[in-house]
Design a protein around this motif. Structure first.
Motif, PDB file in Angstrom:
ATOM      1  N   ARG A 125      -4.099  29.030  17.250  1.00 34.03           N
ATOM      2  CA  ARG A 125      -3.083  29.565  16.222  1.00 34.03           C
ATOM      3  C   ARG A 125      -2.246  29.787  16.575  1.00 34.03           C
ATOM      4  O   ARG A 125      -2.052  30.980  15.825  1.00 34.03           O
ATOM      5  CB  ARG A 125      -3.810  29.117  14.742  1.00 34.03           C
ATOM      6  N   LYS A 126      -1.877  30.365  18.197  1.00 38.19           N
ATOM      7  CA  LYS A 126      -1.918  31.704  18.481  1.00 38.19           C
ATOM      8  C   LYS A 126      -2.160  32.735  17.651  1.00 38.19           C
ATOM      9  O   LYS A 126      -1.654  33.953  17.075  1.00 38.19           O
ATOM     10  CB  LYS A 126      -0.122  31.770  17.383  1.00 38.19           C
ATOM     11  N   ALA A 127      -3.874  33.539  17.951  1.00 36.01           N
ATOM     12  CA  ALA A 127      -4.432  34.701  17.679  1.00 36.01           C
ATOM     13  C   ALA A 127      -4.730  34.669  16.255  1.00 36.01           C
ATOM     14  O   ALA A 127      -4.526  35.993  15.292  1.00 36.01           O
ATOM     15  CB  ALA A 127      -3.688  36.149  18.052  1.00 36.01           C
ATOM     16  N   GLN A 128      -4.721  34.001  15.498  1.00 38.02           N
ATOM     17  CA  GLN A 128      -4.313  34.132  13.879  1.00 38.02           C
ATOM     18  C   GLN A 128      -6.239  34.511  14.233  1.00 38.02           C
ATOM     19  O   GLN A 128      -6.267  33.497  14.183  1.00 38.02           O
ATOM     20  CB  GLN A 128      -3.948  33.135  13.651  1.00 38.02           C
ATOM     21  N   PRO A 129      -6.386  35.045  12.617  1.00 35.50           N
ATOM     22  CA  PRO A 129      -8.092  34.844  12.614  1.00 35.50           C
ATOM     23  C   PRO A 129      -7.866  33.460  11.192  1.00 35.50           C
ATOM     24  O   PRO A 129      -6.765  33.593  10.533  1.00 35.50           O
ATOM     25  CB  PRO A 129      -8.107  36.147  11.915  1.00 35.50           C
ATOM     26  N   TYR A 130      -9.529  32.543  11.143  1.00 36.62           N
ATOM     27  CA  TYR A 130      -9.124  32.079  10.202  1.00 36.62           C
ATOM     28  C   TYR A 130     -10.443  31.980   9.598  1.00 36.62           C
ATOM     29  O   TYR A 130     -11.302  32.235  10.515  1.00 36.62           O
ATOM     30  CB  TYR A 130      -8.409  30.801  10.685  1.00 36.62           C
ATOM     31  N   ALA A 131     -10.414  31.139   8.400  1.00 34.97           N
ATOM     32  CA  ALA A 131     -11.726  30.667   7.995  1.00 34.97           C
ATOM     33  C   ALA A 131     -11.525  28.899   7.747  1.00 34.97           C
ATOM     34  O   ALA A 131     -10.591  28.418   7.298  1.00 34.97           O
ATOM     35  CB  ALA A 131     -12.310  31.714   7.433  1.00 34.97           C
ATOM     36  N   ARG A 132     -12.953  28.541   7.957  1.00 31.45           N
ATOM     37  CA  ARG A 132     -12.744  26.839   7.572  1.00 31.45           C
ATOM     38  C   ARG A 132     -14.261  26.373   6.971  1.00 31.45           C
ATOM     39  O   ARG A 132     -14.899  26.798   7.586  1.00 31.45           O
ATOM     40  CB  ARG A 132     -12.109  25.762   8.268  1.00 31.45           C
ATOM     41  N   THR A 133     -14.008  25.411   6.014  1.00 33.09           N
ATOM     42  CA  THR A 133     -15.059  24.453   5.739  1.00 33.09           C
ATOM     43  C   THR A 133     -14.617  23.769   5.630  1.00 33.09           C
ATOM     44  O   THR A 133     -13.583  23.149   4.905  1.00 33.09           O
ATOM     45  CB  THR A 133     -15.707  25.488   4.916  1.00 33.09           C
ATOM     46  N   ARG A 134     -15.607  22.545   6.026  1.00 33.86           N
ATOM     47  CA  ARG A 134     -15.358  21.209   6.401  1.00 33.86           C
ATOM     48  C   ARG A 134     -16.935  20.192   5.219  1.00 33.86           C
ATOM     49  O   ARG A 134     -17.738  20.883   5.624  1.00 33.86           O
ATOM     50  CB  ARG A 134     -15.214  20.517   7.189  1.00 33.86           C
ATOM     51  N   SER A 140      -4.450  34.100   8.395  1.00 37.35           N
ATOM     52  CA  SER A 140      -4.277  35.088   8.118  1.00 37.35           C
ATOM     53  C   SER A 140      -2.615  35.444   8.289  1.00 37.35           C
ATOM     54  O   SER A 140      -1.563  35.479   7.564  1.00 37.35           O
ATOM     55  CB  SER A 140      -4.495  35.920   9.153  1.00 37.35           C
ATOM     56  N   GLN A 141      -1.600  34.347   8.552  1.00 32.05           N
ATOM     57  CA  GLN A 141      -0.349  34.420   8.451  1.00 32.05           C
ATOM     58  C   GLN A 141       0.428  33.079   7.998  1.00 32.05           C
ATOM     59  O   GLN A 141       1.818  33.090   7.327  1.00 32.05           O
ATOM     60  CB  GLN A 141       0.532  34.519  10.201  1.00 32.05           C
TER      61      GLN A 141
END
Length: 307
Positions: free
Chosen positions: A153-162, A185-186
């Motif tokens: 998403r436009k170079a945002q660091p992210y984390a996800r759990t599913r 992050s944003q």
């Protein structure tokens, strides 16, 4: 240039029947497949070397797979709607095959949707160009945890759990549900909850009801989607998916933003790794005063390597 090539490939291959003799005269398809598969596997070997341990000898070779889709989705108010999607994943033995590296410019939530045409522009734009590490932990044969960290998403660091699970009400009735949470992050926090119900209609026909809810912290609202569709296997190499799709928001109130009906024909032809799709549809959108917009989507999709 890419757009013109896309149109030529899709229209030409969909409209022109190909005989066995003609198929043998198209070695460029096999060369294309071998070239892409070789590049993906070479990259997998290169990545796996980063995690190699000289104290351990692993006989299994790293590998990868790619999925490439090209499409043209003209409709009466937007004839220049083109779609290019790429997803590449790598299986690395030196990480004990518990972690995959995934590069993708489309998200699994959208890709599982039965209706491909006119998908939500907000989600499809936000989810493009993801690079992530993905861990998958099966809890049983019918449930699994997965975790992902990366950039998207436009170079945002992210984390996800599913977490996803499936089961049966009876031999002819099944269900699947999943829930996930993520942080960008944003954009902040977000979540997704989905439920799918499935009913057998005949030996080669199934009816499904999909319900999805996406919470977006950035806009403090819910994006919801409801789909009702029938899937029918026409032959060993073709299938038809017909249904209705509704989408809306929770703000300023729970209301529909767009809906459409479509019928998607999918055909495996020329090679076992190559698929073609034809999807006529009618779309109604709030920002177009719910005036009908008529369109047809043409797509070609290829699978390469161990996908």
């Amino acid at each position: 240039m890419l757009q013109n090539i896309t149109i030529f490939m899709i229209v030409g291959m969909l409209c022109a029947p190909v005989t066995l003799a003609e198929e043998e005269q198209q070695p460029w398809l096999d060369s294309l497949h071998d070239s892409v598969t070789g590049s993906v596997n070479s990259t997998a070997v290169w990545l796996d070397d980063f995690f190699a341990d000289e104290n351990f000898n692993i006989d299994e070779l790293p590998n990868g797979g790619a999925r490439i889709s090209l499409g043209w989705e003209p409709r009466s108010r937007d004839i220049m709607e083109f779609e290019t999607k790429i997803r590449v994943k790598f299986n690395l033995p030196n990480l004990e095959n518990q972690v995959d590296i995934v590069f993708s410019d489309f998200d699994e939530d959208l890709e599982r949707a039965p209706v491909k045409a006119a998908q939500n522009e907000v989600l499809s734009t936000q989810n493009r160009f993801n690079l992530a590490l993905k861990w998958t932990h099966p809890q049983s044969k019918d449930s699994v945890w997965s975790h992902r960290i990366g950039v998207g998403r436009k170079a945002q660091p992210y984390a996800r759990t599913r977490y996803a699970a499936r089961g049966e009400f009876s031999e002819s009735q099944r269900y699947r549900w999943e829930i996930s949470g993520y942080f960008y992050s944003q954009e902040g926090l977000g979540s997704h909850f989905g439920v799918q119900l499935e009913q057998d209609l005949a030996d080669f026909s199934v009816m499904r009801l999909d319900n999805n809810f996406f919470f977006r912290d950035e806009t403090n609202d819910w994006l919801w989607q409801h789909n009702l569709y029938a899937m029918q296997q026409l032959s060993d190499s073709s299938a038809l998916i017909t249904g209705i799709y509704l989408e809306g928001l929770s703000q300023p109130n729970y209301r529909i933003e767009e809906y459409l009906i479509s019928s998607r024909w999918r055909k495996n032809a020329l090679r076992e790794w190559l698929y073609f799709e034809l999807e006529p549809f009618i779309l109604w959108r709030r920002d177009e005063s719910f005036s009908a917009s008529y369109g047809i989507a043409l797509r070609v999709e290829g699978f390469f390597g161990d996908y």
